[in-house]
Design a protein around this motif. Structure first.
Motif, mmCIF file in Angstrom:
data_model
loop_
_atom_site.group_PDB
_atom_site.id
_atom_site.type_symbol
_atom_site.label_atom_id
_atom_site.label_comp_id
_atom_site.label_asym_id
_atom_site.label_seq_id
_atom_site.Cartn_x
_atom_site.Cartn_y
_atom_site.Cartn_z
ATOM 1 N N SER A 17 -7.252 9.555 1.567
ATOM 2 C CA SER A 17 -7.957 10.667 2.089
ATOM 3 C C SER A 17 -7.214 11.850 1.336
ATOM 4 N N GLY A 18 -8.124 12.789 1.055
ATOM 5 C CA GLY A 18 -7.384 13.942 0.076
ATOM 6 C C GLY A 18 -7.212 13.776 -1.552
ATOM 7 N N ASP A 19 -6.272 13.087 -1.987
ATOM 8 C CA ASP A 19 -6.260 13.039 -3.363
ATOM 9 C C ASP A 19 -6.790 11.794 -3.921
ATOM 10 N N SER A 20 -7.559 10.873 -3.061
ATOM 11 C CA SER A 20 -8.210 9.694 -3.620
ATOM 12 C C SER A 20 -7.495 8.790 -4.452
ATOM 13 N N LYS A 21 -6.056 8.763 -4.105
ATOM 14 C CA LYS A 21 -5.185 7.987 -4.974
ATOM 15 C C LYS A 21 -5.443 6.543 -4.607
ATOM 16 N N ALA A 22 -5.592 5.553 -5.413
ATOM 17 C CA ALA A 22 -6.047 4.030 -5.025
ATOM 18 C C ALA A 22 -4.727 3.153 -5.155
ATOM 19 N N TYR A 23 -4.563 2.252 -4.257
ATOM 20 C CA TYR A 23 -3.642 1.115 -4.460
ATOM 21 C C TYR A 23 -4.216 -0.119 -4.412
ATOM 22 N N TYR A 24 -3.683 -1.227 -5.000
ATOM 23 C CA TYR A 24 -4.223 -2.486 -5.346
ATOM 24 C C TYR A 24 -3.219 -3.323 -5.191
ATOM 25 N N MET A 25 -3.684 -4.747 -4.635
ATOM 26 C CA MET A 25 -2.723 -5.887 -4.489
ATOM 27 C C MET A 25 -2.834 -6.156 -6.017
ATOM 28 N N ARG A 44 -9.046 -5.502 -12.213
ATOM 29 C CA ARG A 44 -10.294 -6.088 -12.115
ATOM 30 C C ARG A 44 -11.098 -5.315 -10.767
ATOM 31 N N PHE A 45 -10.464 -4.820 -10.061
ATOM 32 C CA PHE A 45 -11.130 -4.065 -8.800
ATOM 33 C C PHE A 45 -10.980 -2.771 -9.179
ATOM 34 N N THR A 46 -11.898 -1.526 -8.513
ATOM 35 C CA THR A 46 -11.807 -0.217 -8.637
ATOM 36 C C THR A 46 -12.351 0.085 -7.343
ATOM 37 N N ALA A 77 -10.643 1.459 8.166
ATOM 38 C CA ALA A 77 -10.163 2.830 8.080
ATOM 39 C C ALA A 77 -9.025 3.078 9.183
ATOM 40 N N GLU A 78 -8.176 4.156 8.698
ATOM 41 C CA GLU A 78 -7.360 4.730 9.612
ATOM 42 C C GLU A 78 -6.865 6.369 9.303
ATOM 43 N N ARG A 79 -6.217 7.035 10.038
ATOM 44 C CA ARG A 79 -6.215 8.428 9.885
ATOM 45 C C ARG A 79 -4.878 8.709 9.130
ATOM 46 N N TRP A 80 -3.778 7.972 8.951
ATOM 47 C CA TRP A 80 -2.793 8.349 8.518
ATOM 48 C C TRP A 80 -2.095 7.966 6.912
ATOM 49 N N ILE A 81 -2.418 6.640 6.709
ATOM 50 C CA ILE A 81 -1.672 6.176 5.460
ATOM 51 C C ILE A 81 -2.543 5.114 5.034
ATOM 52 N N CYS A 82 -2.605 4.680 3.740
ATOM 53 C CA CYS A 82 -3.082 3.354 3.293
ATOM 54 C C CYS A 82 -1.894 2.256 3.749
ATOM 55 N N PRO A 83 -2.266 1.208 4.160
ATOM 56 C CA PRO A 83 -1.114 0.307 4.269
ATOM 57 C C PRO A 83 -0.782 -0.477 2.873
ATOM 58 N N THR A 84 0.444 -0.977 2.989
ATOM 59 C CA THR A 84 0.815 -1.639 1.732
ATOM 60 C C THR A 84 -0.099 -2.776 1.150
ATOM 61 N N PRO A 85 -0.393 -2.713 -0.065
ATOM 62 C CA PRO A 85 -1.353 -3.591 -0.617
ATOM 63 C C PRO A 85 -0.925 -5.106 -0.323
ATOM 64 N N GLY A 86 -1.782 -6.124 -0.001
ATOM 65 C CA GLY A 86 -1.654 -7.328 0.264
ATOM 66 C C GLY A 86 -1.320 -7.444 1.773
ATOM 67 N N THR A 87 -1.316 -6.595 2.671
ATOM 68 C CA THR A 87 -0.720 -7.028 3.927
ATOM 69 C C THR A 87 -2.115 -7.111 4.633
#
Length: 125
Positions: free
Chosen positions: A52-60, A66-68, A97-107
């Motif tokens: 949310s907010g800054d739209s920073k993305a995280y990937y496994m 390959r994925f965006t 979705a959740e309200r606080w934080i993205c989970p660690t990729p791969g989990t």
């Protein structure tokens, strides 16, 4: 919040697909949204997530380059553009979705608050 994933299908290795996740019933722009996948006989894993907010993305690691993942807050929708697909990308893809934080990729994403029904992606060799 209700989530609806769509866009899965059958594609040959090297091909592309775009998944969509439409949200309703909440303030979408406040949500951290992830795409998870589960292959037959394997545990669910988090492929990508967007802040949310800054739209920073995280990937496994296995999908980096390959994925965006992207989001359109005005439409309440998150997208997963998948390119150079491999047979090992086959599985059911879920958005969550959740309200606080993205989970660690791969989990597994066990702490995600909201889940949509999955959409099946099949990559043939």
């Amino acid at each position: 919040v209700q989530l609806q994933a769509s866009g899965g299908g059958l594609v040959q290795a090297g091909g592309s697909l775009r998944l969509s996740c439409a949200a309703s019933g909440g303030t979408f722009s406040n949500l951290f949204v992830g795409w998870f996948r589960q292959a037959p006989g394997k545990e669910r894993e988090g492929a990508a997530c967007i802040n949310s907010g800054d739209s920073k993305a995280y990937y496994m690691d296995s999908v980096k380059g390959r994925f965006t993942i992207s989001r359109d807050n005005a439409k309440g929708t998150t997208y997963l553009q998948m390119s150079n697909l491999k047979p090992e990308d086959t599985g059911v893809y879920y958005c969550a979705a959740e309200r606080w934080i993205c989970p660690t990729p791969g989990t597994r994403g066990d702490k995600m608050d909201f889940w949509g029904k999955g959409t099946l992606v099949t990559v043939s060799s």
